[in-house]
Design a protein around this motif. Sequence first.
Motif, PDB file in Angstrom:
ATOM      1  N   ASN A   3      21.723 -33.904 -37.522  1.00 48.44           N
ATOM      2  CA  ASN A   3      22.902 -32.676 -37.403  1.00 48.44           C
ATOM      3  C   ASN A   3      23.727 -32.581 -38.716  1.00 48.44           C
ATOM      4  N   ASP A  38      26.058 -36.219 -37.057  1.00 42.84           N
ATOM      5  CA  ASP A  38      26.429 -37.599 -36.046  1.00 42.84           C
ATOM      6  C   ASP A  38      25.640 -38.802 -36.602  1.00 42.84           C
ATOM      7  N   ILE A  65      24.140 -42.535 -36.400  1.00 44.08           N
ATOM      8  CA  ILE A  65      23.241 -43.934 -35.951  1.00 44.08           C
ATOM      9  C   ILE A  65      22.846 -45.360 -36.848  1.00 44.08           C
ATOM     10  N   ARG A 119      27.218 -46.540 -33.071  1.00 45.49           N
ATOM     11  CA  ARG A 119      26.747 -44.786 -33.212  1.00 45.49           C
ATOM     12  C   ARG A 119      28.703 -44.012 -33.390  1.00 45.49           C
ATOM     13  N   ASN A 131      29.957 -40.228 -32.864  1.00 50.07           N
ATOM     14  CA  ASN A 131      29.942 -38.437 -32.823  1.00 50.07           C
ATOM     15  C   ASN A 131      30.458 -37.707 -33.656  1.00 50.07           C
ATOM     16  N   ALA A 132      30.338 -36.509 -34.160  1.00 49.67           N
ATOM     17  CA  ALA A 132      31.299 -35.781 -34.708  1.00 49.67           C
ATOM     18  C   ALA A 132      31.483 -35.896 -35.834  1.00 49.67           C
ATOM     19  N   SER A 165      36.023 -39.057 -36.070  1.00 50.52           N
ATOM     20  CA  SER A 165      34.910 -38.922 -35.702  1.00 50.52           C
ATOM     21  C   SER A 165      35.523 -38.764 -34.514  1.00 50.52           C
ATOM     22  N   SER A 222      32.832 -43.077 -30.387  1.00 54.29           N
ATOM     23  CA  SER A 222      32.275 -44.239 -31.491  1.00 54.29           C
ATOM     24  C   SER A 222      32.467 -45.405 -30.632  1.00 54.29           C
TER      25      SER A 222
END
Length: 290
Positions: free
Chosen positions: A151, A173, A175, A182, A184-185, A218, A221
């Motif tokens: 994304n 994001d 991975i 990991r 996110n955002a 982020s 995390s």
Amino acid sequence: VAKGRVSVDLDWPGLLQPKISTVTIDAAPQLMLNYDGAAFRLGDIAVSTLLSANRDGASHGAPLPSISIEDTRVTLNTPAGALNGVLSATGTIPDTGSITASFTPADLSQDGYRVVLNEGDLNLRLAGEDIVGRLALDIAQISLPGQALQNATIMLDVGAQSRPLINWTLLADLIDDARSVRANAIEMSCQSTLIERPDRLDQSLLDLVETASLQAKSGLSEAINRQAESATANITFRRDPSQNEFSVEAEADFTSGSGPIGGIERGTLTLSGDSGTEFKTFDLDGRIVT
């Protein structure tokens, strides 16, 4: 060029001296380009050769013709796959004018790397040696061996002022299964200025950067079974080409979720030294709060 209509306007400044003043390509033309990993080609001719020939003609007294290309369907064949889009261009390319392009969905892959593009837009304005514009990409996935960005939205801005400017923004994001990471955002942005006139054309990107400022943050995390609800980082790079010196300042903060990542809550770092190609000498100072 296929399935298009080309019209050419001629001027006759002398009896036996015709001059092309305007070239217009319309009626839904189609342009096929190839990229072999080293050069862009139109058929068997390198695009750089065509642009050089255009400029050489202008330097010998023949002015560049005005070009108008309207809604040209473009296919760019690359080793990773085909990229399709629509291109429009006006002006005396490559010296002055404007170029706009939009890209349709594409799935490009090569040597374990994969990019799944949803859409993209390019806007450029040319004025002599100055280029101002923006590239915007909406990407579903960027895959590397063991890692993936999902994304993703990438914005790249190029500006021409007293110093060339290159700014970029990334939203995605992350991975990384190999390292159990990991995030996110993720939001990353970088503002940089380049030196006004490079000494050589083969200089590295670091040699061309005069200043750079990177901001990153982020959401949730996770790394090595530790979590942080949020993380922020700021990095500033400054280089003085005349003194062959550089400095880097960095700071980071973590808001703990189930214990700070690696036990670190906050850190600052200052690095300075000789900006020669080998970075032979430097001073390092920092502080970490756990």
